[in-house]
Design a protein around this motif. Structure first.
Motif, PDB file in Angstrom:
ATOM      1  N   PRO A 285       0.732  -1.297   0.090  1.00  0.00           N
ATOM      2  CA  PRO A 285      -0.071   0.055  -0.202  1.00  0.00           C
ATOM      3  C   PRO A 285       0.880   1.330  -0.015  1.00  0.00           C
ATOM      4  CG  PRO A 285      -0.023  -1.117   2.105  1.00  0.00           C
ATOM      5  CD  PRO A 285       0.588  -2.026   1.444  1.00  0.00           C
ATOM      6  N   GLY A 286       0.271   2.269  -0.314  1.00  0.00           N
ATOM      7  CA  GLY A 286       0.991   3.552  -0.436  1.00  0.00           C
ATOM      8  C   GLY A 286       1.568   3.948  -1.898  1.00  0.00           C
ATOM      9  N   ASP A 287       1.913   5.222  -2.063  1.00  0.00           N
ATOM     10  CA  ASP A 287       2.465   5.596  -3.120  1.00  0.00           C
ATOM     11  C   ASP A 287       3.923   6.102  -3.035  1.00  0.00           C
ATOM     12  OD1 ASP A 287       3.064   6.900  -5.391  1.00  0.00           O
ATOM     13  OD2 ASP A 287       1.173   8.023  -5.737  1.00  0.00           O
ATOM     14  N   PRO A 288       4.716   5.525  -3.602  1.00  0.00           N
ATOM     15  CA  PRO A 288       6.236   5.987  -3.352  1.00  0.00           C
ATOM     16  C   PRO A 288       6.344   7.571  -3.771  1.00  0.00           C
ATOM     17  CG  PRO A 288       6.076   4.267  -4.852  1.00  0.00           C
ATOM     18  CD  PRO A 288       4.500   4.319  -4.509  1.00  0.00           C
ATOM     19  N   ILE A 289       5.762   7.886  -4.877  1.00  0.00           N
ATOM     20  CA  ILE A 289       6.181   9.013  -5.583  1.00  0.00           C
ATOM     21  C   ILE A 289       5.626  10.025  -4.433  1.00  0.00           C
ATOM     22  CG2 ILE A 289       5.534  10.539  -7.549  1.00  0.00           C
ATOM     23  CD1 ILE A 289       7.609   8.247  -8.032  1.00  0.00           C
ATOM     24  N   ARG A 290       4.315   9.879  -4.365  1.00  0.00           N
ATOM     25  CA  ARG A 290       3.608  10.950  -3.325  1.00  0.00           C
ATOM     26  C   ARG A 290       4.147  10.889  -2.012  1.00  0.00           C
ATOM     27  NH1 ARG A 290       2.225  13.864  -0.597  1.00  0.00           N
ATOM     28  NH2 ARG A 290       0.163  14.865   0.149  1.00  0.00           N
ATOM     29  N   ALA A 291       4.891  10.029  -1.692  1.00  0.00           N
ATOM     30  CA  ALA A 291       5.404   9.958  -0.331  1.00  0.00           C
ATOM     31  C   ALA A 291       6.920  10.840  -0.291  1.00  0.00           C
ATOM     32  CB  ALA A 291       5.933   8.426  -0.004  1.00  0.00           C
ATOM     33  N   MET A 292       7.274  11.246  -1.473  1.00  0.00           N
ATOM     34  CA  MET A 292       8.495  12.126  -1.599  1.00  0.00           C
ATOM     35  C   MET A 292       8.130  13.307  -1.031  1.00  0.00           C
ATOM     36  SD  MET A 292       9.951  11.286  -5.475  1.00  0.00           S
ATOM     37  CE  MET A 292      10.511   9.821  -5.777  1.00  0.00           C
TER      38      MET A 292
ATOM     39  N   LEU B 258      19.052  -3.167   0.853  1.00  0.00           N
ATOM     40  CA  LEU B 258      17.741  -3.682   0.895  1.00  0.00           C
ATOM     41  C   LEU B 258      16.779  -3.026   1.768  1.00  0.00           C
ATOM     42  CD1 LEU B 258      16.192  -5.880  -0.836  1.00  0.00           C
ATOM     43  CD2 LEU B 258      16.732  -7.374   0.626  1.00  0.00           C
ATOM     44  N   PHE B 259      17.079  -2.821   2.975  1.00  0.00           N
ATOM     45  CA  PHE B 259      16.577  -2.416   4.047  1.00  0.00           C
ATOM     46  C   PHE B 259      15.877  -1.125   3.777  1.00  0.00           C
ATOM     47  CE2 PHE B 259      15.912  -0.625   8.593  1.00  0.00           C
ATOM     48  CZ  PHE B 259      14.693  -1.261   8.922  1.00  0.00           C
ATOM     49  N   LYS B 260      16.762  -0.095   3.371  1.00  0.00           N
ATOM     50  CA  LYS B 260      16.473   1.242   3.057  1.00  0.00           C
ATOM     51  C   LYS B 260      15.649   1.326   1.637  1.00  0.00           C
ATOM     52  CE  LYS B 260      20.718   3.548   4.574  1.00  0.00           C
ATOM     53  NZ  LYS B 260      22.232   3.284   4.262  1.00  0.00           N
ATOM     54  N   ALA B 261      15.919   0.426   0.998  1.00  0.00           N
ATOM     55  CA  ALA B 261      15.008   0.318  -0.188  1.00  0.00           C
ATOM     56  C   ALA B 261      13.615   0.188   0.147  1.00  0.00           C
ATOM     57  CB  ALA B 261      15.603  -0.531  -1.345  1.00  0.00           C
ATOM     58  N   LEU B 262      13.510  -0.827   0.944  1.00  0.00           N
ATOM     59  CA  LEU B 262      12.251  -1.039   1.364  1.00  0.00           C
ATOM     60  C   LEU B 262      11.413  -0.065   2.137  1.00  0.00           C
ATOM     61  CD1 LEU B 262      12.679  -4.984   2.589  1.00  0.00           C
ATOM     62  CD2 LEU B 262      10.980  -4.169   1.064  1.00  0.00           C
ATOM     63  N   GLN B 263      12.298   0.698   2.975  1.00  0.00           N
ATOM     64  CA  GLN B 263      11.466   1.776   3.716  1.00  0.00           C
ATOM     65  C   GLN B 263      11.013   2.894   2.754  1.00  0.00           C
ATOM     66  OE1 GLN B 263      14.514   2.637   6.511  1.00  0.00           O
ATOM     67  NE2 GLN B 263      13.185   2.144   8.162  1.00  0.00           N
ATOM     68  N   GLY B 264      12.072   3.154   1.774  1.00  0.00           N
ATOM     69  CA  GLY B 264      11.522   4.065   0.532  1.00  0.00           C
ATOM     70  C   GLY B 264      10.772   3.729  -0.406  1.00  0.00           C
ATOM     71  N   ARG B 265      10.223   2.257  -0.581  1.00  0.00           N
ATOM     72  CA  ARG B 265       9.485   1.763  -1.532  1.00  0.00           C
ATOM     73  C   ARG B 265      10.058   1.904  -2.864  1.00  0.00           C
ATOM     74  NH1 ARG B 265       4.342   1.815  -1.424  1.00  0.00           N
ATOM     75  NH2 ARG B 265       4.635   0.682  -3.450  1.00  0.00           N
ATOM     76  N   GLU B 266      11.629   1.539  -2.957  1.00  0.00           N
ATOM     77  CA  GLU B 266      12.401   1.814  -4.184  1.00  0.00           C
ATOM     78  C   GLU B 266      12.228   0.309  -4.908  1.00  0.00           C
ATOM     79  OE1 GLU B 266      14.147   4.226  -5.160  1.00  0.00           O
ATOM     80  OE2 GLU B 266      14.964   5.516  -3.769  1.00  0.00           O
ATOM     81  N   GLY B 267      11.159   0.436  -5.762  1.00  0.00           N
ATOM     82  CA  GLY B 267      10.826  -0.824  -6.470  1.00  0.00           C
ATOM     83  C   GLY B 267      12.101  -1.580  -7.093  1.00  0.00           C
ATOM     84  N   SER B 268      12.644  -0.611  -7.978  1.00  0.00           N
ATOM     85  CA  SER B 268      13.581  -1.240  -8.779  1.00  0.00           C
ATOM     86  C   SER B 268      15.010  -1.944  -7.970  1.00  0.00           C
ATOM     87  CB  SER B 268      14.201  -0.368  -9.810  1.00  0.00           C
ATOM     88  OG  SER B 268      14.429   1.317  -9.549  1.00  0.00           O
ATOM     89  N   THR B 269      15.256  -0.975  -6.888  1.00  0.00           N
ATOM     90  CA  THR B 269      16.349  -1.520  -6.192  1.00  0.00           C
ATOM     91  C   THR B 269      15.954  -2.898  -5.341  1.00  0.00           C
ATOM     92  OG1 THR B 269      16.679   0.634  -5.533  1.00  0.00           O
ATOM     93  CG2 THR B 269      17.870  -1.073  -4.220  1.00  0.00           C
ATOM     94  N   ILE B 270      14.877  -3.103  -4.844  1.00  0.00           N
ATOM     95  CA  ILE B 270      14.224  -4.196  -4.109  1.00  0.00           C
ATOM     96  C   ILE B 270      14.588  -5.475  -5.070  1.00  0.00           C
ATOM     97  CG2 ILE B 270      12.595  -5.303  -2.936  1.00  0.00           C
ATOM     98  CD1 ILE B 270      11.620  -2.580  -2.138  1.00  0.00           C
ATOM     99  N   VAL B 271      13.873  -5.306  -6.201  1.00  0.00           N
ATOM    100  CA  VAL B 271      13.769  -6.211  -7.403  1.00  0.00           C
ATOM    101  C   VAL B 271      15.165  -6.601  -7.826  1.00  0.00           C
ATOM    102  CG1 VAL B 271      12.821  -7.201  -9.361  1.00  0.00           C
ATOM    103  CG2 VAL B 271      11.540  -5.588  -7.897  1.00  0.00           C
ATOM    104  N   GLY B 272      15.978  -5.485  -8.050  1.00  0.00           N
ATOM    105  CA  GLY B 272      17.372  -5.769  -8.508  1.00  0.00           C
ATOM    106  C   GLY B 272      18.044  -6.639  -7.390  1.00  0.00           C
ATOM    107  N   VAL B 273      18.091  -6.162  -6.448  1.00  0.00           N
ATOM    108  CA  VAL B 273      18.567  -6.827  -5.254  1.00  0.00           C
ATOM    109  C   VAL B 273      18.566  -8.413  -5.002  1.00  0.00           C
ATOM    110  CG1 VAL B 273      19.504  -7.007  -2.701  1.00  0.00           C
ATOM    111  CG2 VAL B 273      19.571  -4.768  -3.807  1.00  0.00           C
ATOM    112  N   VAL B 274      17.172  -8.364  -4.906  1.00  0.00           N
ATOM    113  CA  VAL B 274      16.438  -9.934  -4.786  1.00  0.00           C
ATOM    114  C   VAL B 274      16.908 -10.488  -6.028  1.00  0.00           C
ATOM    115  CG1 VAL B 274      14.664 -11.201  -4.538  1.00  0.00           C
ATOM    116  CG2 VAL B 274      14.761  -9.099  -3.155  1.00  0.00           C
ATOM    117  N   THR B 275      16.802 -10.370  -7.117  1.00  0.00           N
ATOM    118  CA  THR B 275      17.178 -10.841  -8.329  1.00  0.00           C
ATOM    119  C   THR B 275      18.662 -11.257  -8.168  1.00  0.00           C
ATOM    120  OG1 THR B 275      15.716  -9.355  -9.542  1.00  0.00           O
ATOM    121  CG2 THR B 275      17.436 -10.859 -10.817  1.00  0.00           C
TER     122      THR B 275
END
Lengths: 352, 308
Positions: B31-38, B264-281
């Protein structure tokens, strides 16, 4: 002074000692296992001896103490729980039980070698057979890896393994049962020991391969003039190769005899029972004889003769007095060399 | 053998696609919108939000986003963070740090774990054995973060033996404590596994044969027993490496190690989709490769195993 003493203890060459001291002599050996349920007396005063070139067959059911005796000779008993409270094991007159660990280790494999029953589990599954054979030379003779491998190939050829050179780097599971047992034999033979103990070497093999393996063992024994202790429960195997037989029951030797004498005229009811339970062609269709009951629980061996609960001829004395291994004689009193029976009624058994 | 490796590598493709898709979907379901969260609590200009959204391709349908992402990935492009940095750059900074930490942890695990296990296994049933079993049980029962904070508090803050934070991740002395904490749990398992296989193989028939051959005790244990006992342990260690890389999140947080876990932890907090997917990949790829290596190693250690 010390030099003279030292030279006297050096083992004499193989040819010169056969008449005086036997190669191996077991005297009044006792082995116990301390378990949670009590003390299991696996071996209770065993005496036997083997000379160079001689084959002693030790016969008995499972749990009769024949393998434990062999393991005690090799010094590979698990101690604890096992212990040897009493007895001597003399190798060329020296008691191995009083030797240091290192002294015994140097005898193991080099002077006295052992062949085990199940070659598949007795060979290390993750090391090549060449490595395992070569190890004998590397450890005992300090050969290099390469020289040891060459020796291993030679050994494999000697026990008639085809294409030894190509197969030296194979692993035990890649060989057939008979070939594996040959490798076990080769390993025991590697340093041309004085004595080989073969613990049921053919039990895991089929009958044709059994004969091959026994022939090979007998040939090699003759060639090197080794002493051989053959532990088995197969009376057929014994008849062909053994010189003398010791029959064990509940940790004791109940009868000793030269091989053919024993088959002809057993002097102990247990031996008789064993012989009667061999299937025979001329008695086809009849019910096969079996010794009634089970081998005794080693935690509480019956009083008197251990065989008395199963013995068809047991009398009162058998339940109270332990029979000693008496020399067996002819009816007229002439000695029968090498024969003995631990039965109160051996006379009736052999002559009756 | 070659065919086996080829087949295993081919099998990685569907696994790879599947895992990336799942991670991708999960990030977008949050839930939530990462862009709006900026903008945080401040009011945002809808035009700006829409522009940014278009910039990152978030206005596209989900399947299109995934296909675009995968297409980029095939060309080696992991995408950008919302801050405008290349995800690939962030990862190439963080991964070596975590790999070094993993190496330290693995070495500690091998030396102490196998050492303790072998000692206990050889003395099975004696006081040493009981001691090791109790020790490993305690370690297994304590959560990593408790152990980590405790270690940091006692060794760094109170005694001052080590620095509480890792300043320079190339300094292996600084990585020792975090590596140790990271290794603790696996070390306890390795010790127990080693102990069991040692005690079990000690009673094997081939050990009796080795004894009957008159081999010195050192050789019986060091060659015959060790070779057989290490087979399951090595397998466990292999899969553990993957666990270390992924499991470093907590440890890296405690000791402030700037590794993948932190990223990864920071990316999860910031809802950084591409970082999360990249790291997990990359995690997935590493674990798949390690599993393959372990399986191949298994055949090297145990000649009875053949691949076809």
């Amino acid at each position: 002074m010390t030099i003279i003493e030292e030279t006297s203890s050096v083992p004499t060459p193989r040819s010169g000692d056969s008449d005086t001291t036997p190669l191996l002599e077991v005297r009044d050996l006792h082995v116990e296992f301390h378990t949670r349920d009590g003390v299991a007396k696996a071996v209770n005063g065993v005496n036997y001896s083997v000379s160079s070139g001689e084959t002693l067959a030790v016969l008995g059911e499972s749990g009769s103490g024949k393998s434990v005796t062999a393991q005690a000779i090799m010094g590979i008993l698990d101690m604890p729980p096992g212990s040897i409270p009493q007895g001597q094991i003399l190798y060329r007159g020296q008691d191995m039980l009083t030797m240091s660990y290192e002294e015994r280790r140097k005898i193991r494999g080099r002077k006295i070698a052992m062949i085990f029953q199940d070659a598949l589990s007795s060979l290390n599954p993750v090391l090549s057979v060449g490595y395992q054979l070569g190890e004998m030379y590397r450890v005992h003779e300090g050969l290099s890896r390469k020289a040891a491998k060459a020796k291993a190939i030679e050994l494999m050829e000697r026990v008639n393994i085809p294409a030894a050179k190509a197969r030296v780097n194979d692993y035990p599971h890649q060989f057939s049962g008979g070939m594996r047992q040959r490798i076990m034999i080769a390993m025991a033979l590697a340093l041309e020991p004085d004595l080989i103990i073969a613990d049921e070497p053919t039990t895991a093999l089929d009958v044709t391969v059994q004969a091959q393996v026994m022939d090979l063992l007998a040939d090699l024994q003759r060639e090197f003039n080794m002493g051989l202790i053959l532990i088995t429960h197969d009376l057929g195997v014994v008849a062909d190769v053994a010189d003398k037989i010791a029959v064990m029951y509940a940790g004791r030797i109940v009868e000793t005899a030269p091989v053919h004498e024993l088959y002809k005229r057993p002097a102990h009811p247990y031996t008789r029972g064993l012989l009667d339970s061999i299937p025979r062609l001329d008695q086809k269709g009849q019910e096969l004889y079996a010794i009634k009951g089970l081998p005794p629980n080693l935690l509480k061996i019956p009083a008197g003769c251990a065989f008395n609960p199963r013995c068809p001829k047991a009398q009162d004395i058998c339940r109270t007095d332990v029979p000693v291994l008496d020399p067996v004689t002819e009816q007229d009193g002439t000695e029968l060399p090498g024969r003995g029976s631990a039965c109160h009624f051996w006379k009736e058994t052999i002559h009756g | 053998m070659g065919r086996y490796v080829a087949r295993r590598l081919l099998q990685m493709i569907p696994v790879f696609i599947g895992t990336t898709l799942i991670i991708f979907l999960m990030v977008h379901i949050l839930p939530g919108d990462p862009i709006r969260a900026m903008w945080g609590d401040k009011a945002a200009d809808p035009a700006q939000v829409a522009a940014l959204r278009a910039d990152f391709g978030l206005d596209q349908p989900l399947w299109k986003q995934y296909v675009d992402y995968m297409w980029g990935l095939l060309q080696g492009d992991f995408g950008k963070t919302f801050g405008g940095r290349e995800v690939a750059d962030e990862m190439s900074e963080a991964f070596p740090v975590t790999l070094r930490l993993t190496m330290v942890a693995l070495i500690i695990e091998i030396i102490i774990g196998i050492g303790l296990g072998a000692w206990a296994g050889l003395k099975a049933g004696k006081a040493v054995d009981t001691g090791v079993l109790i020790f490993t049980l305690v370690v297994i029962s304590i959560p990593v973060f408790v152990l980590g904070y405790l270690a940091r508090f006692v060794l760094a803050d109170e005694l001052g033996w080590v620095a509480p934070n890792v300043q320079d991740s190339t300094d292996y002395a600084q990585l020792f404590l975090p590596g140790f904490v990271l290794a603790m749990l696996s070390m306890a398992y390795v010790a127990r596994l080693t102990r069991t296989t040692f005690a079990e193989n000690l009673r094997a028939d081939y050990m009796r044969t080795a004894m009957a051959k008159g081999l010195p005790r050192r050789r019986i244990v060091g060659v015959h027993l060790l070779r057989n006992s290490l087979i399951p342990v090595v397998t466990f260690l292999g899969t553990d490496v993957g666990g270390f890389i992924g499991g470093a999140v907590i440890t890296e947080g405690i000791f402030n190690v700037q590794g993948v876990g932190n990223l990864l932890f920071k990316a999860l907090q910031g809802r950084e989709g591409s970082t999360i997917v990249g790291v997990v990949t990359v995690f997935v790829l590493i674990i798949l490769l390690i599993n393959l290596v372990v399986d191949l190693l298994y055949a090297v250690l145990d000649p009875r195993i053949r691949y076809a």
